[in-house]
Design an enzyme around this catalytic site. Structure first.
Site, mmCIF file in Angstrom:
data_model
loop_
_atom_site.group_PDB
_atom_site.id
_atom_site.type_symbol
_atom_site.label_atom_id
_atom_site.label_comp_id
_atom_site.label_asym_id
_atom_site.label_seq_id
_atom_site.Cartn_x
_atom_site.Cartn_y
_atom_site.Cartn_z
ATOM 1 N NE ARG A 6 0.223 99.949 -91.410
ATOM 2 C CZ ARG A 6 -1.001 100.405 -91.661
ATOM 3 N NH1 ARG A 6 -1.503 101.366 -90.910
ATOM 4 N NH2 ARG A 6 -1.694 99.930 -92.662
ATOM 5 C CB ILE A 33 -5.513 98.805 -90.441
ATOM 6 C CG1 ILE A 33 -4.729 99.923 -89.752
ATOM 7 C CG2 ILE A 33 -4.633 97.917 -91.271
ATOM 8 C CD1 ILE A 33 -3.668 99.430 -88.778
ATOM 9 C CB SER A 34 -6.449 103.876 -93.047
ATOM 10 O OG SER A 34 -7.831 103.991 -92.869
ATOM 11 C CB ALA A 35 -2.844 103.272 -96.863
ATOM 12 C CG HIS A 39 -3.327 105.742 -90.016
ATOM 13 N ND1 HIS A 39 -2.951 104.432 -90.086
ATOM 14 C CD2 HIS A 39 -4.656 105.738 -89.740
ATOM 15 C CE1 HIS A 39 -3.994 103.660 -89.851
ATOM 16 N NE2 HIS A 39 -5.046 104.425 -89.641
#
Length: 96
Positions: A6, A33-35, A39
């Protein structure tokens, strides 16, 4: 093959620990950016489709490209699209 972490998709000048915080993080152009749990959930739900032979996926709002790469790692072809050039450039840089 490059390691898929990440931190590659999170500004390297910022805290690497923050990249793994379970919260959305800013990336560019007021996007995030999503948590990680988001994802994970997306991949969990799409897994049966992603592992099919010749699978193709489309990540709309691909942002940093993180989820697009995750889709591709299951063996199919993944495409990402974005609404700004800055985000498109960011994703292209990140997935090289």
């Amino acid at each position: 093959r490059r390691l898929f972490t990440r931190t590659i998709f999170w500004d390297s000048l910022r805290s690497k620990t923050a990249a793994y915080r379970d919260a959305p993080l800013p990336i560019s152009d007021a996007a995030t950016i999503s948590a990680p749990h988001m994802h994970a959930r997306c991949l969990e739900l799409l897994l049966p489709q992603l592992v099919r032979p010749n699978a193709r996926s489309l990540d709309v709002g691909s942002g940093s490209g993180y989820l697009t790469v995750a889709f591709a790692l299951f063996g199919g072809t993944a495409y990402g699209i974005e609404h700004t050039q800055a985000l498109t450039d960011l994703a292209k840089t990140n997935v090289k």
